[in-house]
Scaffold this motif. Sequence first.
Motif, mmCIF file in Angstrom:
data_model
loop_
_atom_site.group_PDB
_atom_site.id
_atom_site.type_symbol
_atom_site.label_atom_id
_atom_site.label_comp_id
_atom_site.label_asym_id
_atom_site.label_seq_id
_atom_site.Cartn_x
_atom_site.Cartn_y
_atom_site.Cartn_z
ATOM 1 N N PHE A 11 0.826 -1.213 0.000
ATOM 2 C CA PHE A 11 0.000 0.000 0.000
ATOM 3 C C PHE A 11 0.854 1.253 0.000
ATOM 4 C CE2 PHE A 11 -3.105 -2.792 2.558
ATOM 5 C CZ PHE A 11 -3.644 -3.314 1.391
ATOM 6 N N ASP A 46 -5.517 3.993 -5.359
ATOM 7 C CA ASP A 46 -4.416 3.490 -6.182
ATOM 8 C C ASP A 46 -4.474 4.130 -7.564
ATOM 9 O OD1 ASP A 46 -6.439 2.198 -7.600
ATOM 10 O OD2 ASP A 46 -5.557 0.202 -7.430
ATOM 11 N N LEU A 86 -3.753 -1.927 -7.344
ATOM 12 C CA LEU A 86 -4.112 -2.996 -6.420
ATOM 13 C C LEU A 86 -5.199 -3.885 -7.011
ATOM 14 C CD1 LEU A 86 -4.304 -0.857 -3.131
ATOM 15 C CD2 LEU A 86 -2.315 -2.017 -4.111
ATOM 16 N N GLU A 87 -5.289 -5.105 -6.497
ATOM 17 C CA GLU A 87 -6.332 -6.052 -6.904
ATOM 18 C C GLU A 87 -6.355 -6.239 -8.429
ATOM 19 O OE1 GLU A 87 -8.037 -7.839 -4.812
ATOM 20 O OE2 GLU A 87 -7.389 -6.794 -2.991
#
Length: 439
Positions: A11, A46, A86-87
């Motif tokens: 993060f 993000d 992210l993801e």
Amino acid sequence: MNRLIKSGLMFGNLVHVSSPALVERYNRALKHLTGKTTQLTDFYIDFSGFSPEIGFELDDTLYLNHAGVNRQFILLTTNQKTAPLLEAKFSTSRGILRQFIEENEDALFALTARDAVAGELVNSVYDMSSPARLFDIRRITIEADTTGGAIRQAQKLDTKVAQFLNDQDAWFDDVLISQMITLAGETGDVVRNPIKLKEMSFDQRNYWTDHFGGIYLFQDVDHPALITGGDKAILNDLPIDHVFDLSERNRIARFLELNDLAEPIVKARGVDAGAILRQKMDFILVDALAGQGVPIEGRSRTDMRRLAREHAGKLPKEFHALAALVNWAENGGPWPRITSEHPAYFYTLRAAAHKDADLINMLLSQLTSKDIRQLFICHKPLFYELYQHWPDEKKDYVVEFLRNEYQIDKVGARKALFGREAPMEDMVARVGPWGAVRK
């Protein structure tokens, strides 16, 4: 995972959204895309505008990526291009978004000064009900506009301006003039400051996806193949001749060779092959000794060599094979025979110079997961997954190494590992399992 978060290794570099104006813009875009809003007044986003905090609030980590396809995005600032994604469900998503921002940076800077830009990476697939659906993904198109429709309105104004300039009676058309004035009040002067985003589409033929246990699909190569990190048994009746899982090392090695996708580190130009291989040996040493009651954190290179001597009997084949390769490369030792069946084989490779080098390095990092530096750089989802199961001693070592040895010069480290330099005049052609040896 707290060690990683506190060290900025997870993060890290997210964009902080805290001002009421930006939160309000984000909510308008979120409502526009998903019909949802957040009650949070302070959160981080993000590259795509996804917020882990909002994902937790909505109990949906895919709130901008429904079913893991057609990823949506919210841009509050062009500075998001330096944030992580992210993801991610596809390896191509970040590159596509980055190119979109860079190609439209001036227009996006102007647009985000007044409103959020909301958009989507669109393909013809809306679900991943079966692995065969992956082959329907061929081209990704970006659609984007502000939540107030500034680009759509600017296009209308462009059309009316063209009509005004080309129609000889337009000077007397009060309705047309009134419409132009109204639109100009919303968009500004589109003649002097055009509000346009380039229409951008991207071929998606070679990529990694998180779906179905993790799949590397190579269609745009001379010898196509699919390589899965999951259950090969579920991959039946696919429109591709060759399907491998990660245990089929010989077939993967042959695939890389036939398509000229990888090269041996000792043959790569402009790199210190010995230094790279010795660092890989340190990582393998740490993996072998962590949890065995042996202190490993904060060790110098001299200390690591001493540990290797003292615990040589505990070290795996990968360590001894790489040591022999370093001895050959630097000291003229005997040539070590390292075939594709040997557990050290993929540790000796890196991607060759081609458009899919990042994808190949990602695949190699999964095949050499003890190399924590390459794993962190090339395959963060797998790094975070494996990290949770490591002994505390290894976690401490990894965090310390990445924080002190990698983060201080990310660009230099990546260039040293994967970059291409000018040919060295005295470069010797080397081969062995990688080709014909000549010294």
